[in-house]
Write a protein that holds these residues in place. Structure first.
Motif, PDB file in Angstrom:
ATOM      1  N   SER A  80     -22.670  16.914  21.064  1.00 22.95           N
ATOM      2  CA  SER A  80     -23.161  17.625  19.885  1.00 22.95           C
ATOM      3  C   SER A  80     -22.649  16.951  18.617  1.00 22.95           C
ATOM      4  CB  SER A  80     -22.732  19.096  19.896  1.00 22.95           C
ATOM      5  OG  SER A  80     -21.331  19.215  19.760  1.00 22.95           O
ATOM      6  N   VAL A  81     -23.501  16.968  17.571  1.00 23.21           N
ATOM      7  CA  VAL A  81     -23.134  16.431  16.265  1.00 23.21           C
ATOM      8  C   VAL A  81     -23.434  17.507  15.231  1.00 23.21           C
ATOM      9  CG1 VAL A  81     -23.552  14.634  14.549  1.00 23.21           C
ATOM     10  CG2 VAL A  81     -23.668  14.071  16.990  1.00 23.21           C
ATOM     11  N   VAL A  82     -22.385  17.939  14.516  1.00 16.96           N
ATOM     12  CA  VAL A  82     -22.541  19.035  13.557  1.00 16.96           C
ATOM     13  C   VAL A  82     -21.987  18.603  12.199  1.00 16.96           C
ATOM     14  CG1 VAL A  82     -22.062  21.452  13.041  1.00 16.96           C
ATOM     15  CG2 VAL A  82     -22.248  20.697  15.440  1.00 16.96           C
ATOM     16  N   PRO A  83     -22.825  18.465  11.169  1.00 16.34           N
ATOM     17  CA  PRO A  83     -22.318  18.161   9.820  1.00 16.34           C
ATOM     18  C   PRO A  83     -21.509  19.348   9.280  1.00 16.34           C
ATOM     19  CG  PRO A  83     -24.674  17.684   9.999  1.00 16.34           C
ATOM     20  CD  PRO A  83     -24.296  18.472  11.212  1.00 16.34           C
ATOM     21  N   LYS A  84     -20.571  19.060   8.403  1.00 18.70           N
ATOM     22  CA  LYS A  84     -19.710  20.099   7.847  1.00 18.70           C
ATOM     23  C   LYS A  84     -20.536  21.141   7.091  1.00 18.70           C
ATOM     24  CE  LYS A  84     -15.667  20.808   4.896  1.00 18.70           C
ATOM     25  NZ  LYS A  84     -14.692  20.163   3.976  1.00 18.70           N
ATOM     26  N   ASP A  85     -20.311  22.418   7.434  1.00 22.74           N
ATOM     27  CA  ASP A  85     -20.972  23.547   6.775  1.00 22.74           C
ATOM     28  C   ASP A  85     -22.486  23.474   6.875  1.00 22.74           C
ATOM     29  OD1 ASP A  85     -18.440  24.469   5.929  1.00 22.74           O
ATOM     30  OD2 ASP A  85     -18.553  23.248   4.106  1.00 22.74           O
ATOM     31  N   ARG A  86     -22.989  22.855   7.934  1.00 23.91           N
ATOM     32  CA  ARG A  86     -24.435  22.755   8.134  1.00 23.91           C
ATOM     33  C   ARG A  86     -24.785  23.118   9.573  1.00 23.91           C
ATOM     34  NH1 ARG A  86     -23.805  22.193   3.415  1.00 23.91           N
ATOM     35  NH2 ARG A  86     -24.706  20.619   2.000  1.00 23.91           N
ATOM     36  N   ASP A  87     -26.078  23.213   9.831  1.00 23.07           N
ATOM     37  CA  ASP A  87     -26.550  23.498  11.184  1.00 23.07           C
ATOM     38  C   ASP A  87     -26.385  22.273  12.071  1.00 23.07           C
ATOM     39  OD1 ASP A  87     -28.418  25.087   9.134  1.00 23.07           O
ATOM     40  OD2 ASP A  87     -28.275  26.254  10.975  1.00 23.07           O
ATOM     41  N   THR A  88     -26.330  22.516  13.382  1.00 19.25           N
ATOM     42  CA  THR A  88     -26.195  21.430  14.357  1.00 19.25           C
ATOM     43  C   THR A  88     -27.339  20.439  14.207  1.00 19.25           C
ATOM     44  OG1 THR A  88     -25.074  22.877  15.933  1.00 19.25           O
ATOM     45  CG2 THR A  88     -26.075  20.865  16.813  1.00 19.25           C
ATOM     46  N   LEU A  89     -26.986  19.170  14.119  1.00 17.41           N
ATOM     47  CA  LEU A  89     -27.997  18.127  13.948  1.00 17.41           C
ATOM     48  C   LEU A  89     -28.518  17.642  15.292  1.00 17.41           C
ATOM     49  CD1 LEU A  89     -29.507  16.171  12.033  1.00 17.41           C
ATOM     50  CD2 LEU A  89     -27.590  14.590  12.306  1.00 17.41           C
ATOM     51  N   THR A  90     -27.613  17.363  16.225  1.00 13.84           N
ATOM     52  CA  THR A  90     -27.997  16.801  17.521  1.00 13.84           C
ATOM     53  C   THR A  90     -27.238  17.486  18.646  1.00 13.84           C
ATOM     54  OG1 THR A  90     -28.366  14.643  16.490  1.00 13.84           O
ATOM     55  CG2 THR A  90     -28.204  14.682  18.885  1.00 13.84           C
ATOM     56  N   SER A  91     -27.945  17.731  19.731  1.00 15.43           N
ATOM     57  CA  SER A  91     -27.298  18.224  20.951  1.00 15.43           C
ATOM     58  C   SER A  91     -28.015  17.610  22.146  1.00 15.43           C
ATOM     59  CB  SER A  91     -27.353  19.749  21.020  1.00 15.43           C
ATOM     60  OG  SER A  91     -28.689  20.214  21.025  1.00 15.43           O
ATOM     61  N   ILE A  92     -27.230  17.089  23.100  1.00 11.20           N
ATOM     62  CA  ILE A  92     -27.782  16.435  24.293  1.00 11.20           C
ATOM     63  C   ILE A  92     -27.026  16.944  25.512  1.00 11.20           C
ATOM     64  CG2 ILE A  92     -28.161  14.237  25.468  1.00 11.20           C
ATOM     65  CD1 ILE A  92     -28.248  12.894  22.731  1.00 11.20           C
ATOM     66  N   HIS A  93     -27.767  17.319  26.537  1.00 13.59           N
ATOM     67  CA  HIS A  93     -27.126  17.832  27.747  1.00 13.59           C
ATOM     68  C   HIS A  93     -26.443  16.721  28.520  1.00 13.59           C
ATOM     69  CE1 HIS A  93     -26.835  19.354  31.921  1.00 13.59           C
ATOM     70  NE2 HIS A  93     -26.596  20.508  31.317  1.00 13.59           N
ATOM     71  N   ASP A  94     -27.168  15.648  28.829  1.00 10.25           N
ATOM     72  CA  ASP A  94     -26.528  14.493  29.467  1.00 10.25           C
ATOM     73  C   ASP A  94     -27.260  13.217  29.091  1.00 10.25           C
ATOM     74  OD1 ASP A  94     -28.460  13.811  31.914  1.00 10.25           O
ATOM     75  OD2 ASP A  94     -28.241  15.981  31.832  1.00 10.25           O
ATOM     76  N   LEU A  95     -26.467  12.138  28.957  1.00 15.87           N
ATOM     77  CA  LEU A  95     -26.976  10.851  28.488  1.00 15.87           C
ATOM     78  C   LEU A  95     -26.251   9.726  29.213  1.00 15.87           C
ATOM     79  CD1 LEU A  95     -28.581   9.067  26.425  1.00 15.87           C
ATOM     80  CD2 LEU A  95     -26.618   9.332  24.888  1.00 15.87           C
ATOM     81  N   SER A  96     -27.013   8.775  29.710  1.00 13.07           N
ATOM     82  CA  SER A  96     -26.443   7.590  30.360  1.00 13.07           C
ATOM     83  C   SER A  96     -26.982   6.347  29.661  1.00 13.07           C
ATOM     84  CB  SER A  96     -26.811   7.543  31.841  1.00 13.07           C
ATOM     85  OG  SER A  96     -26.248   8.645  32.531  1.00 13.07           O
ATOM     86  N   ILE A  97     -26.069   5.414  29.349  1.00 12.00           N
ATOM     87  CA  ILE A  97     -26.441   4.173  28.669  1.00 12.00           C
ATOM     88  C   ILE A  97     -25.847   2.995  29.427  1.00 12.00           C
ATOM     89  CG2 ILE A  97     -26.296   2.839  26.537  1.00 12.00           C
ATOM     90  CD1 ILE A  97     -26.033   5.434  25.015  1.00 12.00           C
ATOM     91  N   GLY A  98     -26.704   2.068  29.809  1.00 14.63           N
ATOM     92  CA  GLY A  98     -26.256   0.860  30.487  1.00 14.63           C
ATOM     93  C   GLY A  98     -26.335  -0.335  29.563  1.00 14.63           C
ATOM     94  N   ILE A  99     -25.315  -1.211  29.625  1.00 16.55           N
ATOM     95  CA  ILE A  99     -25.242  -2.378  28.748  1.00 16.55           C
ATOM     96  C   ILE A  99     -25.243  -3.646  29.592  1.00 16.55           C
ATOM     97  CG2 ILE A  99     -23.865  -3.568  27.005  1.00 16.55           C
ATOM     98  CD1 ILE A  99     -22.724  -0.868  26.214  1.00 16.55           C
ATOM     99  N   LYS A 100     -26.005  -4.655  29.141  1.00 15.01           N
ATOM    100  CA  LYS A 100     -26.028  -5.937  29.836  1.00 15.01           C
ATOM    101  C   LYS A 100     -24.732  -6.690  29.554  1.00 15.01           C
ATOM    102  CE  LYS A 100     -31.055  -6.482  29.738  1.00 15.01           C
ATOM    103  NZ  LYS A 100     -32.198  -7.350  29.330  1.00 15.01           N
ATOM    104  N   LEU A 101     -24.115  -7.197  30.599  1.00 12.54           N
ATOM    105  CA  LEU A 101     -22.801  -7.825  30.449  1.00 12.54           C
ATOM    106  C   LEU A 101     -22.878  -9.228  29.850  1.00 12.54           C
ATOM    107  CD1 LEU A 101     -21.068  -6.720  33.768  1.00 12.54           C
ATOM    108  CD2 LEU A 101     -20.734  -5.800  31.470  1.00 12.54           C
TER     109      LEU A 101
END
Length: 718
Positions: A80-101
């Motif tokens: 979750s990402v919440v700006p100060k004194d503001r409504d929630t901007l982003t919420s994600i239940h689950d996230l997977s990110i793969g990076i090429k080595l």
């Protein structure tokens, strides 16, 4: 020649093998250490990022669980990402990110996969605040720091690479909502129910406002080759339509069958970064009041574009082509940022069938020309150049060249109708005033031969001196208008000729739209270049329909209304006065003193127009004001004049923004150039009944009441 064979001792092979072996052992050892410490490193990096987001942007970032689920895949839950004194901007239940080595070894972060389930990006607007305000809190660099020269080509290259690197080889996004809530009164929602990338193939389904629409995105992505081909369309053979929220905000309706975007290549060409691609649309419909009063339909359009990004400019190269049905146009657009802002535009339509060019215009764009049939060929060239540091040197050339061009069939309007008697209906506030017969049966109709040369010469001198020489347009007038309007940062001076004013009033609607202006220019070209109407007849009709006072139209009505005489008896002074009121016909009576004589501020105008006429041999030189002191309003109108103590701001009365005018008084301001003194501000012309003024009120109170009345009238007309 055969090179001599070099014998390498075996011991050097052994030494090389040991060095390589040791190097790989070190890599394996470091990799093993990094692998064993990766969880700790991940937590440390995440903690650092969370602290930075809090410090720099006031964002509270929370991650419920994070860890590696493979060699190079990071999985996170409950983000979750919440700006100060503001409504929630982003919420994600689950996230997977793969990076090429492998790219990571060279400092490039390329994604191999993305998986996201149940996410939401929520923008909330409350009054003047939103939960995106944190972007404005980005720390500014010290103003004393010397800014290095920005190279736009490098920025474009880096930015494009960053975007392409973030396109994964494999992707699966389920139930990701992007939502905008505007003051709890309206909202806009895009739900990506499923989006996948597999072997470069992109498929996505987007639900708009729950059940309002269902969009599909499909195509091929080849980020390594800097290529993509993506198409947007609606499901079930429907049209993609602008959501209702955006329609209301933009006051625009827009829809299309498909839009296709293709990037074929992106690489440096010398110092320029070149992006080659195409963009096409099918059955595009636009309804926007500033463009046209009705739907505009583009059935099939495509542009093959070569975009150049140089060190200090952006450019659509002339190798680009615009295809509209069977017509082809080559554009060149360049915007230079430094050291001075420079705008360049060139259009080149090589000689092609005139009917193809005519049919290339979108359906509904031109009302009068719809259905017209022509033969022959046409070619068109436009060259525009404006250096903002020296606007007076603006370059403007426009040429439409015919080859055996003929009109075979009229469209909705017969462009030769004014060669005979016809009914003219003037409009004010979009409503018809009255029908006026332009012909001998009307007692106020005045043939050209019966109009005093004093008025004819005065009006031509002030409005269109080269009327009998030009072919409908005066490029120099356009050029000067562009320069003046740019310097003033507003529409101050028009470039219309009498031909253009005539076409606008007789053939076109009262709607002030881009399409009407374009149609006006095209009709003027057809009339003038095909000699459909003689110059004399055009001038005669113009003199008989021109507005010259409240519900006063034509020189016949005006001569009798102001002076109680027929047009052939007008004196030099009366002719100059009537020419003066054309731009502001509703202000005519305010220019008289209570005894019927003209107010002194008009004398410089009389001298300017009179001297100009004298230099051209149109009247005798006169040092006494060219009849200024002999002009007298007829007795019957003097009772409506205001007391001399009341001063009216006639400039506040609206005038037609497209009528080129010479000022009612040539001010002798030392701070202005001669050109500025000759072409002052002007506004739209509207009809306004005579208003009685309480002379006990101040000028400021009178102006305020007038503005309030105009706003009310405008609201009633809407």
């Amino acid at each position: 020649m055969q090179l001599p064979k070099i014998n390498v001792p075996k011991k050097y092979y052994k030494i090389g093998a040991w060095v390589v072996g040791v190097f790989f052992l070190l890599l394996i050892s470091l990799g093993a250490i990094a692998y064993s410490k990766r969880e700790a490193l991940l937590k440390k990096m995440m903690a650092k990022a969370i602290v930075k987001a809090k410090k720099d942007y006031g964002l509270t970032v929370r991650v419920g669980k994070a860890g590696f689920s493979g060699l190079s895949t990071v999985s996170m839950e409950r983000i979750s990402v919440v700006p100060k004194d503001r409504d929630t901007l982003t919420s994600i239940h689950d996230l997977s990110i793969g990076i090429k080595l492998f790219p990571l070894l060279f400092g490039n972060v390329k994604l191999s996969e993305i998986k996201l389930n149940d996410g939401k990006f929520n923008v909330v607007i409350r009054d003047t605040l939103s939960n995106l305000d944190f972007i404005l809190k980005r720390k500014r660099k010290d103003s004393s720091t010397t800014k290095s020269k920005v190279d736009l080509s490098e920025i474009a290259d880096n930015l494009l690479n960053e975007v392409l690197y973030k396109i994964p080889d494999d992707m699966e996004i389920k139930n990701f909502m992007m939502q905008l809530n505007d003051n709890d009164t309206s909202s806009l929602k895009f739900l990506t129910s499923l989006a996948t990338i597999e072997n470069g193939k992109l498929h996505a389904t987007i639900l708009v406002n729950d059940t309002e629409a269902k969009w599909q995105v499909a195509g091929m992505l080849k980020p390594a080759r800097k290529q993509l081909d993506v198409t947007l369309f609606a499901a079930d053979h429907k049209k993609v339509e602008l959501p209702r929220y955006l329609q209301q905000k933009l006051h625009t309706k827009l829809s299309f069958d498909t839009v296709r975007t293709e990037m074929k290549d992106a690489e440096f060409s010398g110092d320029d970064f070149k992006i080659s691609g195409s963009w096409s649309v099918k059955n595009l419909m636009i309804n926007q009041a500033r463009i046209a009063a009705n739907d505009i339909v583009v059935t099939n359009a495509k542009i093959d574009a070569d975009v150049l990004v140089g060190p200090n400019y952006l450019c659509l190269d002339s190798t680009s082509s615009i295809f509209l049905k069977n017509a082809v146009v080559h554009p060149y657009i360049k915007y230079t940022l430094s050291p001075n802002k420079i705008y360049q535009l060139k259009l080149n339509a090589e000689e092609q069938n005139a009917q193809d060019l005519l049919e290339a215009f979108p359906q509904g764009l031109f009302e009068s020309l719809d259905g017209m049939q022509v033969s022959g060929k046409l070619k068109y060239n436009l060259d525009f150049y404006l250096d903002t540091s020296i606007p007076d040197s603006v370059k403007f050339n426009s040429n439409l060249t015919p080859n055996n061009f003929k009109i075979l069939k009229w469209g909705k309007t017969d462009l030769q109708k004014i060669n005979h008697d016809f009914i003219y209906t003037p409009y004010e506030y979009g409503k018809p005033m009255r029908d006026i017969l332009i012909g001998p049966s009307n007692p106020n109709f005045t043939p050209l031969a019966a109009i005093s040369f004093n008025f004819r010469n005065a009006l031509l001198t002030s409005e269109d001196p080269s009327f009998f020489r030009h072919h409908g347009f005066v490029e120099e007038s356009f050029r000067k208008s562009i320069a003046v309007n740019f310097k003033e940062k507003r529409f101050k001076r028009g470039g219309s000729t009498i031909s253009m004013q005539l076409v606008k009033n007789v053939f076109l609607s009262r709607n002030k739209t881009i399409s009407r202006k374009a149609e006006e220019i095209l009709i003027v070209w057809m009339i003038e270049n095909n000699r459909l109407i003689s110059k004399e007849r055009m001038l005669e009709v113009y003199f008989n329909i021109i507005e010259m006072g409240p519900n006063v139209y034509g020189i016949g009505e005006a001569a009798r209304y102001y002076f109680g005489k027929p047009p052939y008896e007008l004196s030099v002074g009366e002719g100059i006065f009537l020419a003066n009121i054309v731009p502001r016909p509703k202000a005519a009576l305010y220019k008289f003193m209570s005894d019927g004589s003209l107010k002194p501020y008009l004398l410089p105008y009389f001298n300017f127009i009179g001297n100009t006429m004298a230099r051209r041999g149109l009247t005798s030189a006169d040092t006494t004001g060219y009849g200024f002191y002999n002009v007298r309003l007829r007795e019957g109108l003097r009772q409506f004049l205001l007391p001399d103590s009341v001063v009216i701001d006639t400039a506040a009365l609206e005038v037609d923004e497209e009528v080129p005018i010479i000022p009612p008084a040539v001010q002798q301001d030392k701070g202005k150039s001669v050109f500025d003194r000759l072409f002052p501000s002007k506004k739209d012309s509207v009809t306004r009944p005579a208003v009685k003024v309480d002379t006990t009120k101040t000028k400021k109170q009178i102006r305020q009441e007038r503005r309030a009345e105009r706003r009310k009238e405008k609201g009633d007309s809407d």
